[in-house]
Design an enzyme around this catalytic site. Structure first.
Site, PDB file in Angstrom:
ATOM      1  N   CYS A  73       7.011  14.221   3.513  1.00  0.00           N
ATOM      2  CA  CYS A  73       8.044  13.233   3.837  1.00  0.00           C
ATOM      3  C   CYS A  73       9.352  13.884   4.293  1.00  0.00           C
ATOM      4  CB  CYS A  73       8.290  12.330   2.639  1.00  0.00           C
ATOM      5  SG  CYS A  73       6.763  11.628   1.996  1.00  0.00           S
TER       6      CYS A  73
ATOM      7  N   HIS B 261      14.726   9.053   3.331  1.00  0.00           N
ATOM      8  CA  HIS B 261      13.291   8.798   3.454  1.00  0.00           C
ATOM      9  C   HIS B 261      12.974   7.476   2.775  1.00  0.00           C
ATOM     10  CE1 HIS B 261       9.067   8.915   2.996  1.00  0.00           C
ATOM     11  NE2 HIS B 261       9.075   9.309   1.742  1.00  0.00           N
TER      12      HIS B 261
ATOM     13  N   ASN C 229       5.995   3.182   3.026  1.00  0.00           N
ATOM     14  CA  ASN C 229       6.359   4.601   3.044  1.00  0.00           C
ATOM     15  C   ASN C 229       5.465   5.312   4.063  1.00  0.00           C
ATOM     16  OD1 ASN C 229       6.449   7.377   2.560  1.00  0.00           O
ATOM     17  ND2 ASN C 229       6.657   7.160   0.346  1.00  0.00           N
TER      18      ASN C 229
HETATM   19  C1  LIG Z   1       4.956   4.210  -8.231  1.00  0.00           C
HETATM   20  C2  LIG Z   1       5.986   3.488  -9.054  1.00  0.00           C
HETATM   21  C3  LIG Z   1       6.518   2.289  -8.274  1.00  0.00           C
HETATM   22  C4  LIG Z   1       5.319   2.994 -10.320  1.00  0.00           C
HETATM   23  O1  LIG Z   1       6.286   2.388 -11.157  1.00  0.00           O
HETATM   24  P1  LIG Z   1       6.335   2.761 -12.684  1.00  0.00           P
HETATM   25  O2  LIG Z   1       7.383   1.924 -13.307  1.00  0.00           O
HETATM   26  O3  LIG Z   1       6.468   4.254 -12.808  1.00  0.00           O
HETATM   27  O4  LIG Z   1       4.889   2.294 -13.131  1.00  0.00           O
HETATM   28  P2  LIG Z   1       4.052   2.735 -14.390  1.00  0.00           P
HETATM   29  O5  LIG Z   1       2.892   3.518 -13.906  1.00  0.00           O
HETATM   30  O6  LIG Z   1       4.906   3.346 -15.455  1.00  0.00           O
HETATM   31  O7  LIG Z   1       3.585   1.356 -14.902  1.00  0.00           O
HETATM   32  C5  LIG Z   1       4.518   0.383 -15.445  1.00  0.00           C
HETATM   33  C6  LIG Z   1       3.770  -0.891 -15.661  1.00  0.00           C
HETATM   34  O8  LIG Z   1       3.391  -1.449 -14.400  1.00  0.00           O
HETATM   35  C7  LIG Z   1       1.973  -1.598 -14.344  1.00  0.00           C
HETATM   36  N1  LIG Z   1       1.551  -1.263 -12.986  1.00  0.00           N
HETATM   37  C8  LIG Z   1       1.310  -0.045 -12.445  1.00  0.00           C
HETATM   38  N2  LIG Z   1       0.945  -0.172 -11.166  1.00  0.00           N
HETATM   39  C9  LIG Z   1       0.964  -1.495 -10.898  1.00  0.00           C
HETATM   40  C10 LIG Z   1       0.696  -2.245  -9.737  1.00  0.00           C
HETATM   41  N3  LIG Z   1       0.341  -1.684  -8.576  1.00  0.00           N
HETATM   42  N4  LIG Z   1       0.820  -3.581  -9.811  1.00  0.00           N
HETATM   43  C11 LIG Z   1       1.186  -4.188 -10.940  1.00  0.00           C
HETATM   44  N5  LIG Z   1       1.453  -3.521 -12.088  1.00  0.00           N
HETATM   45  C12 LIG Z   1       1.341  -2.193 -12.049  1.00  0.00           C
HETATM   46  C13 LIG Z   1       1.418  -0.631 -15.371  1.00  0.00           C
HETATM   47  O9  LIG Z   1       0.155  -1.053 -15.822  1.00  0.00           O
HETATM   48  C14 LIG Z   1       2.467  -0.693 -16.435  1.00  0.00           C
HETATM   49  O10 LIG Z   1       2.255  -1.872 -17.200  1.00  0.00           O
HETATM   50  P3  LIG Z   1       2.590  -1.896 -18.799  1.00  0.00           P
HETATM   51  O11 LIG Z   1       4.080  -1.649 -18.897  1.00  0.00           O
HETATM   52  O12 LIG Z   1       2.182  -3.263 -19.207  1.00  0.00           O
HETATM   53  O13 LIG Z   1       1.790  -0.779 -19.391  1.00  0.00           O
HETATM   54  C15 LIG Z   1       7.171   4.415  -9.481  1.00  0.00           C
HETATM   55  O14 LIG Z   1       6.714   5.422 -10.351  1.00  0.00           O
HETATM   56  C16 LIG Z   1       7.821   5.042  -8.317  1.00  0.00           C
HETATM   57  O15 LIG Z   1       8.442   4.377  -7.538  1.00  0.00           O
HETATM   58  N6  LIG Z   1       7.720   6.382  -8.208  1.00  0.00           N
HETATM   59  C17 LIG Z   1       8.238   7.115  -7.076  1.00  0.00           C
HETATM   60  C18 LIG Z   1       7.141   7.169  -6.089  1.00  0.00           C
HETATM   61  C19 LIG Z   1       7.584   7.453  -4.717  1.00  0.00           C
HETATM   62  O16 LIG Z   1       8.575   6.962  -4.254  1.00  0.00           O
HETATM   63  N7  LIG Z   1       6.798   8.261  -4.058  1.00  0.00           N
HETATM   64  C20 LIG Z   1       7.022   8.615  -2.746  1.00  0.00           C
HETATM   65  C21 LIG Z   1       7.720   9.910  -2.689  1.00  0.00           C
HETATM   66  S1  LIG Z   1       7.464  10.592  -1.148  1.00  0.00           S
END
Ligand SMILES: CC(C)(COP(=O)(O)OP(=O)(O)OC[C@H]1O[C@@H](n2cnc3c(N)ncnc32)[C@H](O)[C@@H]1OP(=O)(O)O)[C@@H](O)C(=O)NCCC(=O)NCCS
Length: 332
Positions: A123, A257, A288
């Site tokens: 990215c 980004h 993304n």
């Molecule tokens: C990916 C991302 C959105 C996930 O969010 P998060 O808050 O870390 O999610 P988690 O894995 O901790 O899960 C939190 C909750 O959401 C749920 N969940 C995870 N993925 C889900 C989805 N696609 N849809 C609905 N619920 C979801 C989980 O089951 C969890 O539920 P619980 O609290 O009941 O256990 C977040 O980590 C993020 O934005 N990370 C940066 C990623 C990024 O930008 N990458 C690109 C860089 S180039």
């Protein structure tokens, strides 16, 4: 006695003279996404800001998206194709180790004998390519450089993985960089942290996957990526302004980004950018798109009239590696 070598020199600086983008035709809404993963439109929007994304069809290969975006950038730059003497394509989804994509698209664009090579910086790829173009021009190694970020991340995404499927998307963005006595590309701030290589990575390599009839897919551990982006990368963004001698008040546009709107919001708080700064949010409609996201967002802001030629923009890319790079640029 060793014979003295004659060196070339170039202009004092470089600038982006034109930008263009290509977005695949197929729109994949959050509603459609939720037929593939257990999720909801509300969750995706709240956690990322994404409403829909584009996935490329069979008739939109990477090379096609690159040439379409490049034609627009070249037209806007008003540079004769005969005068483009280097092409750099940044991509992590060109699925052939050799040949590189750059010489192929250079030929399709009718360019004459340009230096042409690909770079893999995920990215951050567009900002890495811009740093190289700027250096090539200032050292006299090239006069006009075509740089492109292009991805078909849908090829390497597990459509049933609820931690990545909703995030990644396809598209291409290009820019033509030319020499300029008044610098329009500031110093790059860049780096890497390979100790975190495993937080965004392929599940397996092609040698293992392909004979078994599989494609490797992108694995992401979202939380450490989020933490890194909102702390270390936010500091790097501030460092770019400092090293360029630009105060936040002097900035017109911020194009991070397009990883996640919550990351963008956190960076904004960290940087304390004034309210007048226009902030790119094209993730809403395009997801993304890795190396493509910054030039796509730049093109969108200029085309919609939200940003204007001559304005000062902070751009910063960050992602798998982990790697990052960013500059202050004057918009074309
Ligand atoms: C990916 C991302 C959105 C996930 O969010 P998060 O808050 O870390 O999610 P988690 O894995 O901790 O899960 C939190 C909750 O959401 C749920 N969940 C995870 N993925 C889900 C989805 N696609 N849809 C609905 N619920 C979801 C989980 O089951 C969890 O539920 P619980 O609290 O009941 O256990 C977040 O980590 C993020 O934005 N990370 C940066 C990623 C990024 O930008 N990458 C690109 C860089 S180039």
């Amino acid at each position: 006695m060793t014979a003295p070598l004659t060196l070339r020199t170039g202009p004092a600086g470089s600038r982006i003279a034109g930008v263009g983008s290509y977005l695949p035709r197929r729109v994949v809404t959050n509603e459609e996404m939720c037929t593939m993963i257990d999720s909801s439109d509300e969750w995706i929007q709240q956690r990322t800001g994404i409403v829909e994304r584009r996935w490329a069809g069979d008739d939109e290969p990477l090379s096609y998206m690159v040439t379409e975006a490049s034609r627009k950038a070249i037209a806007q730059a008003q540079v004769d194709t005969d005068d483009i003497d280097a092409v750099i394509v940044a991509s992590v989804t060109h699925l052939k180790a050799t040949p590189a994509l750059a010489p192929i698209v250079a030929a399709e664009l009718g360019l004459k004998d340009p230096a042409a090579y690909d770079i893999s910086a995920a990215c951050a790829g567009f900002c890495y390519a811009l740093a190289q173009a700027d250096a090539l021009i200032r050292t006299g190694s090239a006069k006009n450089v075509l740089i492109v970020g292009a991805e078909r991340l849908s090829d390497l995404t597990d459509k049933s993985d609820r931690s990545t499927a909703f995030l990644f998307a396809d598209g291409a963005g290009a820019a033509v960089v030319v020499g300029s006595d008044t610098p329009g590309v500031g110093p790059v701030v860049w780096g890497s942290d390979g100790t975190q290589a495993d937080v965004i990575t392929q599940t397996e390599d092609f040698r293992d996957a392909v004979p078994a009839g599989r494609m490797p897919t992108v694995y992401m551990d979202g939380k450490p990526v989020f933490r890194w982006a909102t702390t270390f990368i936010a500091d790097a963004a501030r460092d770019i302004l400092t090293q360029t001698g630009i105060e936040p008040e002097q900035l017109d546009v911020f194009i991070p980004h397009q990883a996640n709107n919550r990351i963008t919001d956190s960076m904004l708080r960290h940087l304390k950018l004034p309210d007048h700064v226009v902030v790119a949010r094209s993730i809403k409609y395009f997801g993304n798109t890795s190396a493509s996201s910054i030039p796509i967002a730049m093109d969108e802001l200029l085309t919609s009239g939200e940003a204007h030629s001559g304005q000062t923009a902070l751009i910063i890319g960050f992602g798998a590696g982990l790697v990052y790079a960013g500059q202050v640029v004057v918009l074309p």
